[in-house]
Design a protein around this motif. Sequence first.
Motif, PDB file in Angstrom:
ATOM      1  N   VAL A 172       0.752  -1.091   0.090  1.00 55.70           N
ATOM      2  CA  VAL A 172       0.009  -0.027  -0.024  1.00 55.70           C
ATOM      3  C   VAL A 172       0.970   1.264   0.115  1.00 55.70           C
ATOM      4  N   LEU A 173       0.516   2.150  -0.674  1.00 62.64           N
ATOM      5  CA  LEU A 173       1.336   3.666  -0.903  1.00 62.64           C
ATOM      6  C   LEU A 173       0.464   4.831  -0.416  1.00 62.64           C
ATOM      7  N   TRP A 174       1.124   5.548   0.159  1.00 64.86           N
ATOM      8  CA  TRP A 174       0.525   6.633   0.397  1.00 64.86           C
ATOM      9  C   TRP A 174       1.453   7.911   0.278  1.00 64.86           C
ATOM     10  N   PHE A 175       1.342   8.792  -0.416  1.00 64.35           N
ATOM     11  CA  PHE A 175       2.302  10.084  -0.332  1.00 64.35           C
ATOM     12  C   PHE A 175       1.374  11.267   0.430  1.00 64.35           C
ATOM     13  N   GLY A 176       1.857  11.899   1.427  1.00 64.31           N
ATOM     14  CA  GLY A 176       1.439  12.849   2.073  1.00 64.31           C
ATOM     15  C   GLY A 176       2.157  13.300   3.426  1.00 64.31           C
ATOM     16  N   THR A 177       2.003  14.556   3.837  1.00 64.40           N
ATOM     17  CA  THR A 177       2.509  15.056   5.069  1.00 64.40           C
ATOM     18  C   THR A 177       1.953  14.358   6.346  1.00 64.40           C
ATOM     19  N   TRP A 178       2.652  14.285   7.544  1.00 68.04           N
ATOM     20  CA  TRP A 178       2.022  13.596   8.717  1.00 68.04           C
ATOM     21  C   TRP A 178       1.375  14.724   9.621  1.00 68.04           C
ATOM     22  N   THR A 198       7.803   1.333   5.439  1.00 69.31           N
ATOM     23  CA  THR A 198       8.707   2.240   4.894  1.00 69.31           C
ATOM     24  C   THR A 198       8.401   3.701   4.777  1.00 69.31           C
ATOM     25  N   VAL A 199       9.241   4.508   5.179  1.00 61.77           N
ATOM     26  CA  VAL A 199       9.227   6.009   5.249  1.00 61.77           C
ATOM     27  C   VAL A 199      10.248   6.617   4.505  1.00 61.77           C
ATOM     28  N   LEU A 200       9.761   7.498   3.518  1.00 62.13           N
ATOM     29  CA  LEU A 200      10.490   7.954   2.400  1.00 62.13           C
ATOM     30  C   LEU A 200      10.435   9.706   2.698  1.00 62.13           C
ATOM     31  N   PRO A 201      11.198  10.361   3.492  1.00 63.19           N
ATOM     32  CA  PRO A 201      10.942  11.791   3.720  1.00 63.19           C
ATOM     33  C   PRO A 201      10.807  12.641   2.481  1.00 63.19           C
ATOM     34  N   ARG A 202      11.677  12.173   1.358  1.00 63.77           N
ATOM     35  CA  ARG A 202      11.785  12.956   0.277  1.00 63.77           C
ATOM     36  C   ARG A 202      11.645  11.770  -0.911  1.00 63.77           C
ATOM     37  N   VAL A 203      10.589  12.472  -1.947  1.00 65.50           N
ATOM     38  CA  VAL A 203      10.525  11.495  -3.014  1.00 65.50           C
ATOM     39  C   VAL A 203      10.856  12.141  -4.463  1.00 65.50           C
ATOM     40  N   LEU A 256       3.298  -0.885   4.162  1.00 61.85           N
ATOM     41  CA  LEU A 256       2.949   0.436   3.882  1.00 61.85           C
ATOM     42  C   LEU A 256       4.162   1.328   3.573  1.00 61.85           C
ATOM     43  N   VAL A 257       4.126   1.779   2.232  1.00 60.72           N
ATOM     44  CA  VAL A 257       5.326   2.762   2.051  1.00 60.72           C
ATOM     45  C   VAL A 257       4.659   4.288   2.230  1.00 60.72           C
ATOM     46  N   ILE A 258       5.291   5.177   2.880  1.00 60.93           N
ATOM     47  CA  ILE A 258       4.857   6.548   2.807  1.00 60.93           C
ATOM     48  C   ILE A 258       6.009   7.543   2.535  1.00 60.93           C
ATOM     49  N   GLY A 259       5.498   8.170   1.360  1.00 60.42           N
ATOM     50  CA  GLY A 259       6.507   9.167   0.705  1.00 60.42           C
ATOM     51  C   GLY A 259       6.161  10.632   1.099  1.00 60.42           C
ATOM     52  N   GLY A 260       7.066  11.555   1.065  1.00 61.37           N
ATOM     53  CA  GLY A 260       6.924  12.887   1.071  1.00 61.37           C
ATOM     54  C   GLY A 260       6.376  13.424   2.444  1.00 61.37           C
ATOM     55  N   THR A 261       6.783  12.638   3.467  1.00 58.54           N
ATOM     56  CA  THR A 261       6.405  13.192   4.786  1.00 58.54           C
ATOM     57  C   THR A 261       7.472  14.136   5.382  1.00 58.54           C
ATOM     58  N   GLY A 262       8.413  14.379   4.945  1.00 57.74           N
ATOM     59  CA  GLY A 262       9.456  15.173   5.605  1.00 57.74           C
ATOM     60  C   GLY A 262       9.976  14.767   6.974  1.00 57.74           C
TER      61      GLY A 262
END
Length: 381
Positions: free
Chosen positions: A202-208, A258-263, A233-239
């Motif tokens: 599952v993918l999610w792009f969004g700030t926390w 998986t947390v990716l601060p920048r994508v 769950l992969v979270i991208g773009g949270t900073g």
Amino acid sequence: MRILMLSHSPNDPDGGASRIYHVLSEGLAARGHEVDVRHQEDYGLPTGRLPRLVVERVGLPQWISRAALSSTSPGDHDVVMASGGTMYPLFRRLRASGGPRPLLVSHAHGMSVYDRIVNLGESRLGHFPASPAYRAVSAPFSDWWEYRGVAAADVSVVQNLRDLDQLRTRGTIVHIPPAVHPELLVGSETITPLDQRVPGQVLWFGTWESRKGAWYVPRALRLLRQAFPAARLVIGGTGKSHEELAAHFDPADRDALTVLPRVTRAEQMRLMNESQVFLFPSLSEGFGLALPEAMAFGLAAVTSPVGFAADHLTDGLNARVVPATGEHVGAALVQLVTDDDLRQRIAARGRETARSFTPERMVDGYDRLFTEYAGRPVHVP
């Protein structure tokens, strides 16, 4: 036609309001219009932390209106468009000048009053704090600017039907949805087959933050992994880092996160091509471009009924559209991850819907608007 576009946001081709101005200006220029675009960096905001904060929270319209007046010659253009009411002092001055003047367009990326309602509600529920400064200054001032921008403009553009309904009695309002980024639209022409993607990813792009429905995501993931333990769950773009976010999740789920601060855009496309489901549990959105962009790559969406989803998606047809609670989102995730036929059927229909939001469609809307209204008076009640 000479068009001046004034954005209060930082210059970022991949970021929200700025992205729309980049795509729109390129499309209008390709049609022969002369387009000048300015962003936050062009207004000479104070560099000191406290002075800049005061300007951004209290006096942004006054500051950037003066800067735009002195550096862009707005009266020499056929159209001046600005976001979020942040140029309402400039609009008022141009209206009061007498004689010929540009068409004044206020652009609402999403009314801040709804963000304010959500943020204060989430704070009252104990999910995310809302600072005294936000309650007393930031939220009220942004609302104030927005309504004054609509009142000072000849015509206002909204991106969703909720805002159209809210503002329709305040002036001439036109609904023009934004577009999937052209590079993503091209990239989504050929996608990884849906049955060859990582099972349960599952993918999610969004700030926390509260507005994005972040508080409900850990519970939804717990429910999904109880039914399908291999889910990730992969979270991208949270900073934010993995360590910062993992603390919000059940200990049993932290290794599945998986947390990716920048994508980067390339990484965004790679992740969308390998994931099965896109998560979008926002509580308030002006449009929410991340959702149609993911759907364009064949991800089956679990979303709340805001922005793009509220206006263009139907639950069970081209997405699962559910209330933004951990229970509802979790149940919808379980359904799409465990039912291959339903997931692929919804993904295919959703992809068709999302890929119809082309730059040409968006540019057509603004081109018609500017051509129709520029050079003639528009009545604003």
